[in-house]
Design a protein around this motif. Structure first.
Motif, PDB file in Angstrom:
ATOM      1  N   ALA A  32       0.834  -1.198   0.000  1.00 52.23           N
ATOM      2  CA  ALA A  32       0.000   0.000   0.000  1.00 52.23           C
ATOM      3  C   ALA A  32       0.873   1.253   0.000  1.00 52.23           C
ATOM      4  O   ALA A  32       0.380   2.366  -0.244  1.00 52.23           O
ATOM      5  CB  ALA A  32      -0.936   0.003   1.204  1.00 52.23           C
ATOM      6  N   SER A  84       1.783  11.404  -9.864  1.00 53.74           N
ATOM      7  CA  SER A  84       1.359  10.719  -8.638  1.00 53.74           C
ATOM      8  C   SER A  84      -0.162  10.757  -8.606  1.00 53.74           C
ATOM      9  O   SER A  84      -0.788  11.461  -9.413  1.00 53.74           O
ATOM     10  CB  SER A  84       1.916  11.434  -7.392  1.00 53.74           C
ATOM     11  N   ALA A  85      -0.725  10.061  -7.644  1.00 54.90           N
ATOM     12  CA  ALA A  85      -2.183  10.126  -7.490  1.00 54.90           C
ATOM     13  C   ALA A  85      -2.602  11.542  -7.084  1.00 54.90           C
ATOM     14  O   ALA A  85      -3.618  12.060  -7.553  1.00 54.90           O
ATOM     15  CB  ALA A  85      -2.645   9.120  -6.443  1.00 54.90           C
ATOM     16  N   THR A  86      -1.802  12.162  -6.239  1.00 52.47           N
ATOM     17  CA  THR A  86      -2.148  13.519  -5.786  1.00 52.47           C
ATOM     18  C   THR A  86      -2.060  14.501  -6.945  1.00 52.47           C
ATOM     19  O   THR A  86      -2.902  15.410  -7.077  1.00 52.47           O
ATOM     20  CB  THR A  86      -1.207  13.943  -4.642  1.00 52.47           C
ATOM     21  N   THR A 133     -12.931   8.621  -1.625  1.00 62.30           N
ATOM     22  CA  THR A 133     -11.767   7.737  -1.681  1.00 62.30           C
ATOM     23  C   THR A 133     -12.246   6.301  -1.505  1.00 62.30           C
ATOM     24  O   THR A 133     -12.919   5.990  -0.522  1.00 62.30           O
ATOM     25  CB  THR A 133     -10.771   8.109  -0.566  1.00 62.30           C
ATOM     26  N   ILE A 142     -10.545   3.328  -1.029  1.00 63.22           N
ATOM     27  CA  ILE A 142      -9.929   2.695   0.145  1.00 63.22           C
ATOM     28  C   ILE A 142      -8.968   3.724   0.726  1.00 63.22           C
ATOM     29  O   ILE A 142      -8.051   4.167   0.038  1.00 63.22           O
ATOM     30  CB  ILE A 142      -9.133   1.432  -0.257  1.00 63.22           C
ATOM     31  N   PRO A 143      -9.167   4.111   1.980  1.00 64.06           N
ATOM     32  CA  PRO A 143      -8.265   5.130   2.526  1.00 64.06           C
ATOM     33  C   PRO A 143      -6.888   4.539   2.816  1.00 64.06           C
ATOM     34  O   PRO A 143      -6.725   3.329   2.868  1.00 64.06           O
ATOM     35  CB  PRO A 143      -8.965   5.569   3.810  1.00 64.06           C
ATOM     36  N   THR A 144      -5.929   5.392   3.005  1.00 67.45           N
ATOM     37  CA  THR A 144      -4.570   4.916   3.256  1.00 67.45           C
ATOM     38  C   THR A 144      -4.435   4.307   4.651  1.00 67.45           C
ATOM     39  O   THR A 144      -3.563   3.484   4.904  1.00 67.45           O
ATOM     40  CB  THR A 144      -3.577   6.097   3.084  1.00 67.45           C
ATOM     41  N   GLN A 161      -5.628   3.094  -3.786  1.00 73.68           N
ATOM     42  CA  GLN A 161      -5.306   1.824  -3.116  1.00 73.68           C
ATOM     43  C   GLN A 161      -6.054   0.648  -3.723  1.00 73.68           C
ATOM     44  O   GLN A 161      -5.847  -0.494  -3.300  1.00 73.68           O
ATOM     45  CB  GLN A 161      -5.628   1.908  -1.614  1.00 73.68           C
ATOM     46  N   THR A 200      -2.238   5.966  -8.369  1.00 69.15           N
ATOM     47  CA  THR A 200      -0.805   5.889  -8.623  1.00 69.15           C
ATOM     48  C   THR A 200      -0.534   4.554  -9.300  1.00 69.15           C
ATOM     49  O   THR A 200      -1.343   3.636  -9.217  1.00 69.15           O
ATOM     50  CB  THR A 200      -0.006   5.953  -7.308  1.00 69.15           C
ATOM     51  N   ARG A 248       2.383   2.974  -8.495  1.00 68.49           N
ATOM     52  CA  ARG A 248       3.466   2.342  -7.722  1.00 68.49           C
ATOM     53  C   ARG A 248       2.981   1.392  -6.631  1.00 68.49           C
ATOM     54  O   ARG A 248       3.785   0.684  -6.035  1.00 68.49           O
ATOM     55  CB  ARG A 248       4.352   3.415  -7.074  1.00 68.49           C
TER      56      ARG A 248
HETATM   57  C1  LIG Z   1      -6.025   6.561  -0.752  1.00 68.52           C
HETATM   58  C2  LIG Z   1      -4.847   7.324  -1.250  1.00 68.52           C
HETATM   59  N1  LIG Z   1      -5.038   8.359  -2.069  1.00 68.52           N
HETATM   60  C3  LIG Z   1      -4.017   9.082  -2.537  1.00 68.52           C
HETATM   61  C4  LIG Z   1      -2.729   8.804  -2.168  1.00 68.52           C
HETATM   62  C5  LIG Z   1      -1.641   9.684  -2.666  1.00 68.52           C
HETATM   63  O1  LIG Z   1      -0.883   9.025  -3.609  1.00 68.52           O
HETATM   64  P1  LIG Z   1       0.458   9.715  -4.147  1.00 68.52           P
HETATM   65  O2  LIG Z   1       1.451   9.598  -3.055  1.00 68.52           O
HETATM   66  O3  LIG Z   1       0.774   8.932  -5.376  1.00 68.52           O
HETATM   67  O4  LIG Z   1       0.135  11.123  -4.444  1.00 68.52           O
HETATM   68  C6  LIG Z   1      -2.470   7.727  -1.319  1.00 68.52           C
HETATM   69  C7  LIG Z   1      -1.104   7.429  -0.895  1.00 68.52           C
HETATM   70  O5  LIG Z   1      -0.851   6.685   0.013  1.00 68.52           O
HETATM   71  C8  LIG Z   1      -3.560   6.972  -0.850  1.00 68.52           C
HETATM   72  O6  LIG Z   1      -3.377   5.953  -0.018  1.00 68.52           O
END
Ligand SMILES: Cc1ncc(COP(=O)(O)O)c(C=O)c1O
Length: 427
Positions: free
Chosen positions: A49, A108-110, A185, A187-189, A217, A237, A239
């Motif tokens: 994750a 990146s996802a962000t 979201t 699945i949260p981090t 995720q 993302t 990765r």
């Molecule tokens: C649910 C979720 N969204 C977004 C992100 C952000 O991803 P990135 O670090 O690629 O911007 C993460 C990173 O852990 C995440 O878990």
């Protein structure tokens, strides 16, 4: 410049794909898949994750491209590898059920998320409807929009049974507040919670609301179908569960949104044509959300990672990966002093827990010494969720399909020993 959008299918089987060819319909050939994953020899990697272990063909594709750049030049290498670059869009589209022209590469996802957010023309008083479990950076971005544009952020309540957001309550808020954006979201981090994104999407489509899904995720862990979800934007993302390189991600933009003229706030020479001294025209595809400069080796690596996932099979992956996590959760639940924190009926492969008597960093370091990779989450990662659970920190263990049951048992044993040692010390 045009080559990135020219879609050419690239599905050449490489040397190490024998591992995948041997994968059955329901069973994965673990020996071969692990032989494809050099990191398996060094670590018990339960931080997928955070970032999945690269498979050999992915590593090879990137190294080959860097070599080519060194030999013939960066622009020239991108031209030579146009087919592989284009395959990033074809493979990603195949994975999520979209068209290649609806995919933008992101760093990146962000990065993908903020590009999507920046395309929404917020006015003071507009509402963003989200959940109490949306990702930390997304929540900060909403707060930043509130500070700059005077928007309102509304968090839908969670269901009382702990299964995540209360969809009926959220739908009611959609009807009464008419949000400018619904953002969820998957699945949260910070936990294995899986939010009902398709159910929420049906309400968004019924009410014609713009719907942004963070699938960071879940992509690579579960089948994702953007039509079934009914989202306008989806971010991820490459990765994590896709096992692509760092510094990569993607943004899905539904064709209807492109046709409606949504464009990122900062659009560059790749996303738009400068049609006259005072005018520009965004391109028709999701390339509108991309910049001219690309880390081509990483794009090619991401394409290779997505092809790899497709060949392994997202269905068997989605059966095995959460099942490994369930096995781990079952064992952790038996350990005195360990509190497993994941909620929801079918949690994903993000296993979170805290351990009585331990501080977070020493606990993680103790696992590091066993070469067990893990990650920490803190209260400020999940202001709502961790306050609800009354926890200050959680250790996250996130297996993937290439991990083994023996590794799960070894990790649970290590946690049990550490938890017991602290109890003994305290006693
Ligand atoms: C649910 C979720 N969204 C977004 C992100 C952000 O991803 P990135 O670090 O690629 O911007 C993460 C990173 O852990 C995440 O878990």
């Amino acid at each position: 410049m045009e080559t990135r959008t020219a879609i050419v299918l690239f599905s050449t089987m490489r040397q190490h794909d024998s591992a995948i060819a041997a994968s059955g319909e329901t069973l994965l050939d673990l020996t071969a898949l692990r032989a494809d994953t050099p990191g398996c020899e060094s670590v018990i990697h339960f931080n997928n994750a955070g970032c999945g272990l690269l498979a050999r063909p992915v590593h090879q594709a990137m190294v080959e491209h860097l070599d080519l750049e060194a030999r013939i030049g960066g622009y020239e290498a991108a031209d030579v590898r146009a087919a592989e670059v284009s395959d990033f869009y074809a493979a990603t589209a195949e994975l999520i059920g979209s068209q290649p022209g609806e995919i933008a590469f992101a760093a990146s996802a962000t990065d993908a998320y903020t590009r999507a957010l920046s395309s929404i023309p917020f006015q003071p008083g507009d509402v963003i409807l989200t959940t109490r479990n949306d990702f930390i950076s997304n929540q900060i971005a909403f707060l930043s929009l509130r500070k700059r544009f005077g928007i309102e952020i509304v968090h839908a309540p969670d269901h009382h049974d702990g299964s995540g957001v209360d969809v009926d309550a959220m739908a009611q808020l959609m009807r009464t507040r008419r949000p400018r954006l619904v953002a969820v979201t998957h699945i949260p981090t910070n936990s294995g919670l899986v939010q009902p994104i398709a159910e929420i999407g049906r309400h968004c489509r019924d009410l014609d609301l713009v719907y942004l899904v963070d699938a960071c995720q879940s992509v690579g862990q579960y089948p994702i179908d953007v039509d079934e979800i009914g989202c306008d934007f989806l971010t991820a993302t490459c990765r994590k569960f896709l096992r692509g390189p760092r510094g990569t991600g993607f943004l899905y933009v539904a064709d209807r949104i492109l046709r409606d003229g949504f464009e990122p706030l900062f659009i560059d020479m790749y996303g738009a044509r400068w049609t006259g001294p005072d005018t520009y025209r965004p391109v028709d595809t999701a390339a509108r959300f991309e910049d001219w400069e690309f880390p081509y080796a990483a794009v090619i690596g991401s394409a290779a990672a997505t092809r790899y996932t497709l060949r392994v099979g997202i269905e068997p992956i989605s059966r095995r990966t959460p099942a490994l996590a369930a096995r781990l959760r079952d064992q952790l639940t038996q350990i005195p002093g360990v509190r497993v924190l994941d909620r929801g009926p079918n949690p994903a492969a993000l296993v979170t827990f805290d351990v009585a008597g331990w501080e977070p960093v020493p606990f993680k370091q103790a696992l590091d010494t066993h070469r067990i990779n893990s990650a920490l989450s803190y209260q400020h990662f999940a202001q709502y969720d961790f306050a609800d659970k009354d926890v200050a920190w959680a250790l996250r263990l996130s297996p993937h399909y290439y991990n083994t049951e023996d590794e799960v048992d070894a990790v649970a044993d290590a946690v049990a020993h550490l938890a017991a040692s602290r109890r003994t010390n305290e006693g």
